[in-house]
Design an enzyme around this catalytic site. Structure first.
Site, PDB file in Angstrom:
ATOM      1  N   GLU A 118     -13.335  -6.258  72.776  1.00  0.00           N
ATOM      2  CA  GLU A 118     -14.408  -6.999  72.104  1.00  0.00           C
ATOM      3  C   GLU A 118     -13.832  -8.053  71.171  1.00  0.00           C
ATOM      4  OE1 GLU A 118     -16.187  -3.826  69.882  1.00  0.00           O
ATOM      5  OE2 GLU A 118     -17.080  -2.893  71.626  1.00  0.00           O
ATOM      6  N   PRO A 119     -13.092  -9.012  71.687  1.00  0.00           N
ATOM      7  CA  PRO A 119     -12.497 -10.006  70.800  1.00  0.00           C
ATOM      8  C   PRO A 119     -13.533 -11.024  70.334  1.00  0.00           C
ATOM      9  CG  PRO A 119     -12.090 -10.606  73.070  1.00  0.00           C
ATOM     10  CD  PRO A 119     -12.822  -9.296  73.104  1.00  0.00           C
ATOM     11  N   GLY A 120     -13.489 -11.348  69.063  1.00  0.00           N
ATOM     12  CA  GLY A 120     -14.347 -12.410  68.563  1.00  0.00           C
ATOM     13  C   GLY A 120     -13.461 -13.556  68.093  1.00  0.00           C
ATOM     14  N   ARG A 152     -15.511 -17.757  54.097  1.00  0.00           N
ATOM     15  CA  ARG A 152     -14.307 -16.929  54.187  1.00  0.00           C
ATOM     16  C   ARG A 152     -13.348 -17.098  52.995  1.00  0.00           C
ATOM     17  NH1 ARG A 152     -10.858 -16.676  57.618  1.00  0.00           N
ATOM     18  NH2 ARG A 152     -10.900 -14.428  57.865  1.00  0.00           N
ATOM     19  N   TYR A 194     -13.070 -13.556  51.145  1.00  0.00           N
ATOM     20  CA  TYR A 194     -11.849 -12.776  51.436  1.00  0.00           C
ATOM     21  C   TYR A 194     -10.589 -13.430  50.885  1.00  0.00           C
ATOM     22  CZ  TYR A 194     -15.072 -11.652  55.316  1.00  0.00           C
ATOM     23  OH  TYR A 194     -16.165 -11.350  56.085  1.00  0.00           O
ATOM     24  N   CYS A 211     -23.177 -24.392  42.933  1.00  0.00           N
ATOM     25  CA  CYS A 211     -23.029 -24.027  41.523  1.00  0.00           C
ATOM     26  C   CYS A 211     -22.449 -22.635  41.356  1.00  0.00           C
ATOM     27  CB  CYS A 211     -24.380 -24.126  40.841  1.00  0.00           C
ATOM     28  SG  CYS A 211     -25.055 -25.766  41.057  1.00  0.00           S
ATOM     29  N   GLU A 212     -21.237 -22.458  41.777  1.00  0.00           N
ATOM     30  CA  GLU A 212     -20.501 -21.189  41.645  1.00  0.00           C
ATOM     31  C   GLU A 212     -19.027 -21.540  41.521  1.00  0.00           C
ATOM     32  OE1 GLU A 212     -21.465 -17.770  42.436  1.00  0.00           O
ATOM     33  OE2 GLU A 212     -23.476 -18.133  43.229  1.00  0.00           O
ATOM     34  N   TYR A 229     -16.514 -16.722  62.416  1.00  0.00           N
ATOM     35  CA  TYR A 229     -17.080 -16.318  61.143  1.00  0.00           C
ATOM     36  C   TYR A 229     -17.226 -17.513  60.193  1.00  0.00           C
ATOM     37  CZ  TYR A 229     -15.659 -11.952  63.295  1.00  0.00           C
ATOM     38  OH  TYR A 229     -15.482 -10.928  64.185  1.00  0.00           O
TER      39      TYR A 229
HETATM   40  N1  LLP Z   1     -16.097  -5.086  67.649  1.00  0.00           N
HETATM   41  C1  LLP Z   1     -16.631  -4.540  66.547  1.00  0.00           C
HETATM   42  C2  LLP Z   1     -17.284  -3.235  66.621  1.00  0.00           C
HETATM   43  C3  LLP Z   1     -16.530  -5.230  65.324  1.00  0.00           C
HETATM   44  O1  LLP Z   1     -17.027  -4.688  64.223  1.00  0.00           O
HETATM   45  C4  LLP Z   1     -15.899  -6.497  65.273  1.00  0.00           C
HETATM   46  C5  LLP Z   1     -15.804  -7.256  64.022  1.00  0.00           C
HETATM   47  C6  LLP Z   1     -15.396  -7.033  66.471  1.00  0.00           C
HETATM   48  C7  LLP Z   1     -15.494  -6.291  67.636  1.00  0.00           C
HETATM   49  C8  LLP Z   1     -14.727  -8.363  66.547  1.00  0.00           C
HETATM   50  O2  LLP Z   1     -13.563  -8.395  65.774  1.00  0.00           O
HETATM   51  P1  LLP Z   1     -12.552  -9.640  65.902  1.00  0.00           P
HETATM   52  O3  LLP Z   1     -11.989  -9.639  67.295  1.00  0.00           O
HETATM   53  O4  LLP Z   1     -13.315 -10.886  65.607  1.00  0.00           O
HETATM   54  O5  LLP Z   1     -11.522  -9.351  64.876  1.00  0.00           O
HETATM   55  N2  LLP Z   1     -16.226 -11.760  58.697  1.00  0.00           N
HETATM   56  C9  LLP Z   1     -14.864 -11.293  58.777  1.00  0.00           C
HETATM   57  C10 LLP Z   1     -14.616 -10.494  60.024  1.00  0.00           C
HETATM   58  C11 LLP Z   1     -15.537  -9.304  60.166  1.00  0.00           C
HETATM   59  C12 LLP Z   1     -15.301  -8.555  61.450  1.00  0.00           C
HETATM   60  C13 LLP Z   1     -16.351  -7.536  61.661  1.00  0.00           C
HETATM   61  N3  LLP Z   1     -16.259  -6.839  62.901  1.00  0.00           N
HETATM   62  C14 LLP Z   1     -13.940 -12.490  58.666  1.00  0.00           C
HETATM   63  O6  LLP Z   1     -14.421 -13.608  58.500  1.00  0.00           O
HETATM   64  O7  LLP Z   1     -12.717 -12.328  58.684  1.00  0.00           O
END
Ligand code: LLP
Length: 404
Positions: free
Chosen positions: A261-263, A300, A304, A331-332, A360
């Site tokens: 599940e890559p994002g 981000r 973070y 305004c932060e 993200y």
């Molecule tokens: N699968 C599940 C169940 C997840 O919770 C996530 C991300 C992914 C896949 C995808 O993860 P990735 O491949 O993108 O690392 N907003 C944060 C990242 C939060 C990720 C939450 N879950 C940021 O901007 O770094």
């Protein structure tokens, strides 16, 4: 982005502007998919990273599946052309309505995150007279060694269930008339530069799968979550071959379909945020470059303390740099895009490019300070096209109008 004429793009589409390289998105998807070779695999893009319909459509056309965490993400995927049998629905808090719609659509599986949720899924499936395909998210209690906000695989995190509990839930689901356990799932964290924790988790979960098989529960899908890290600064991106081989090794010959599940890996470095300089100012000794993008566009850095490289597009090589914060108009004090970076002096109207903003970025954007969300464009075969229009004041007040 190669050969992009940013001044022309800014003139045509305005700023702040999200720009995505669709060729790069496609290449990244294909590079990952091909690592699993002849072994059955399904790459389910994590929609939360960037849910723009055109991006989903591009990935669906390449055969991708989708990992969704709300029913609206599921609906987005379907609208973009995803096959329902390639859609996974994860997340710790699915409502009855969401479960019902997911079952009606007929998705691949629901990733269950608690005993209480399993009961709800069973009840909803029963009310529909259907059998729900499920997978259980296992919390393997492994430290992913990433930022605490994006670490999810320790029992102190809210995600998944510990193995002992997962065993009870699988056996319960196995006996149920309305549940079909088809997969197992884990996701231990995001932005992992060292992927060995994923391999360690895979070994633990694979052993557990063998144990379940011995008890008569045969699973077909082995879902290793997302989390592959990317280069924001000088990190070295994990090697995809090593990533895939570690997972295959953990499976020890099992013929299960590998799901990942890559994002971020697919979209982060295919996206950039183009912003225009409004002003420069100096407070005492501290220099600020104030731009038209802000924390509502890209949260981000504020949330973070994430690093995003900033490129000064109008600077010449000979320009002298000095340290500055790049900040937005919100305004932060926490509204910054970069801190203490070296940047040449900027004139009003100069363009800055915030790199690695494809994941993200837009998907976490908001209307804070009643700011309008940015436009998004795709660059494909060297051509730019709008994939989300810039919001208007009318869009902003639409749901309040007539109610005052
Ligand atoms: N699968 C599940 C169940 C997840 O919770 C996530 C991300 C992914 C896949 C995808 O993860 P990735 O491949 O993108 O690392 N907003 C944060 C990242 C939060 C990720 C939450 N879950 C940021 O901007 O770094």
């Amino acid at each position: 982005m190669k050969n992009a004429d940013y001044s022309a793009l800014a003139a045509q589409f305005g700023t702040p502007l999200y720009i995505y390289d669709f060729d790069e998105i496609g290449q990244r998807y294909t590079a990952l998919k091909s690592q699993f070779g002849a072994h059955k695999s399904l790459i389910c893009y994590a929609v939360k990273a960037n849910s723009n319909l055109s991006i989903l459509k591009l990935l669906a056309s390449l055969g991708a599946g989708f990992d969704c965490v709300s029913i609206n993400e599921v609906k987005r995927a379907v609208l973009a052309g995803a096959k329902p049998y390639k859609i996974i629905f994860s997340g710790v808090g699915k409502s009855d309505d969401e479960i019902k719609t997911a079952l009606e659509i007929g998705i691949l599986m629901l990733n269950i995150e608690s005993g209480a949720e399993l009961e709800r899924v069973e009840a909803v499936a029963k009310s529909l007279g259907k059998k729900a395909n499920i997978s259980i998210r296992i919390n393997p209690n492994i430290d992913a060694k990433t930022h605490p906000y994006i670490s999810t695989g320790l029992s102190e995190n809210k995600f998944g269930v510990v193995i002992e509990r997962a065993r009870e839930l699988y056996l319960k689901a196995h006996k149920s008339e309305y549940l079909e356990p088809v997969g197992c799932h884990f996701h231990i964290g995001s932005q992992l530069i060292d992927i060995t924790p994923i391999h360690e988790a895979a070994v633990i979960v694979s052993d557990f799968v063998s144990e379940l098989a011995a008890a008569g529960v045969e699973l077909k899908f082995f879902d290793v979550g997302g989390g592959i890290g990317v280069r924001y600064d000088d990190e070295s991106e994990p090697d995809l071959y090593t990533y895939a081989q570690g997972i295959l090794a953990a499976l020890k010959g099992k013929e299960m379909t590998i799901v990942c599940e890559p994002g971020r890996y697919i979209v982060a470095n295919a996206g950039e945020l183009l912003t225009k300089v409004l002003y420069e100012k100096v407070n005492g000794t501290k220099r600020f470059v104030i731009v038209d993008a802000a924390m509502n566009d890209l949260i981000r850095p504020s949330l973070y303390e994430a690093y995003h490289k900033v490129v000064a597009l109008n600077a010449k090589n000979s320009d002298k740099t000095s340290k500055t914060d790049v900040v937005g108009p919100i305004c932060e004090s926490g509204d910054f895009l970069a801190k203490d970076i070296a940047l040449p002096s900027q004139n009003s109207g100069d363009l800055l490019l915030i790199k690695s903003a494809g994941a993200y970025g837009f998907s976490m954007s908001s209307n804070y300070n009643s700011r309008l969300r940015a436009a998004e464009i795709a660059i494909e075969n060297g051509k730019a096209r709008l994939i989300r229009a810039r919001e208007s004041f009318e869009d902003l007040i639409r749901l309040e109008k007539g109610l005052i």
